[in-house]
Scaffold this active site. Structure first.
Site, mmCIF file in Angstrom:
data_model
loop_
_atom_site.group_PDB
_atom_site.id
_atom_site.type_symbol
_atom_site.label_atom_id
_atom_site.label_comp_id
_atom_site.label_asym_id
_atom_site.label_seq_id
_atom_site.Cartn_x
_atom_site.Cartn_y
_atom_site.Cartn_z
ATOM 1 N N ASP A 1 37.712 47.701 33.970
ATOM 2 C CA ASP A 1 36.112 48.123 34.736
ATOM 3 C C ASP A 1 36.199 50.045 34.428
ATOM 4 O OD1 ASP A 1 38.693 48.399 36.328
ATOM 5 O OD2 ASP A 1 37.283 49.369 37.996
ATOM 6 N N ASP B 1 42.853 44.769 39.126
ATOM 7 C CA ASP B 1 41.803 45.415 40.474
ATOM 8 C C ASP B 1 40.592 45.710 40.171
ATOM 9 O OD1 ASP B 1 44.111 46.077 42.841
ATOM 10 O OD2 ASP B 1 44.923 47.887 40.963
ATOM 11 N N ASP C 1 42.556 43.272 32.936
ATOM 12 C CA ASP C 1 43.033 44.647 34.131
ATOM 13 C C ASP C 1 42.866 43.251 35.615
ATOM 14 O OD1 ASP C 1 43.229 46.353 35.959
ATOM 15 O OD2 ASP C 1 41.345 46.928 35.863
HETATM 16 MG MG MG Z 1 40.321 48.128 37.809
#
Ligand code: MG
Length: 186
Positions: free
Chosen positions: A138, A9, A7
């Site tokens: 996340d 961000d 991922d």
């Molecule tokens: Mg993310």
């Protein structure tokens, strides 16, 4: 080579959204103050339209920090794994301005992760559609797709997830890129 899906961000870069929100509102919020994954929830409803207009004139990636160690470890991983960067880009508050976000994301990636072939950038909303051997994200929700190993990258919104919850979902928590390196490159 194993397929490794990473991922963007809050894994490769961070803190952009909270800085934008603070600049727009003239506040000094911390990421935790949002109380959820969506930092834009800090924007009062009656300023939403103004916020979207302001946001669409900015490059969100001018506001980010690169997460410590991300570039170094990514470069090493890229030699051993088939590395893909999978990132969502549709702006929740105003999907119609997301084309610019995509453009800014792409430019950030080619500038800061030049060793990753741009053909391996995936701009998507539902990551469950993708198959990978290993996922790093996340967002617990975005880790739900198939994989033999799922690394949950610690962020402001997932800190309270208990060891039991991690176990139930077969997630392994990683707090930083050093820990990613220890798991995937040792
Ligand atoms: Mg993310």
């Amino acid at each position: 080579m194993k397929k490794l899906m990473i991922d963007m961000d809050d894994v490769l870069c961070e803190k952009g959204f909270i800085r934008m929100v603070n600049e727009f509102l003239g506040t000094n919020y911390k990421q935790e103050d949002a109380g959820s994954y969506y930092i834009n929830d800090l924007i009062p409803k009656d300023r939403l339209e103004e916020w979207v207009k302001w946001y669409s004139t900015k490059n969100a990636y001018d506001y980010v920090d690169i997460v410590e160690g991300a570039q170094e470890v990514m470069e090493k991983l890229n030699k051993v794994y088939d590395v893909y960067i999978a990132t969502a880009y549709v702006f929740r508050d105003a999907p119609q301005v997301s084309g610019k976000t995509l453009y800014d994301k792409y430019n950030f990636l080619i500038k800061n992760f030049p060793f990753i072939d741009p053909h391996k950038f995936i701009f998507i909303s539902n990551k469950e559609l993708l198959e990978a051997d290993i996922r790093i994200d996340d967002s617990p929700k975005k880790l739900m797709g198939k994989a033999e190993l799922k690394l949950l990258f610690t962020a402001y919104h997932n800190k309270n997830m208990t060891d039991e919850e991690l176990k139930e979902n077969k997630f392994v928590r990683v707090n930083n890129w050093k820990e990613v390196e220890n798991i995937l490159l040792k």
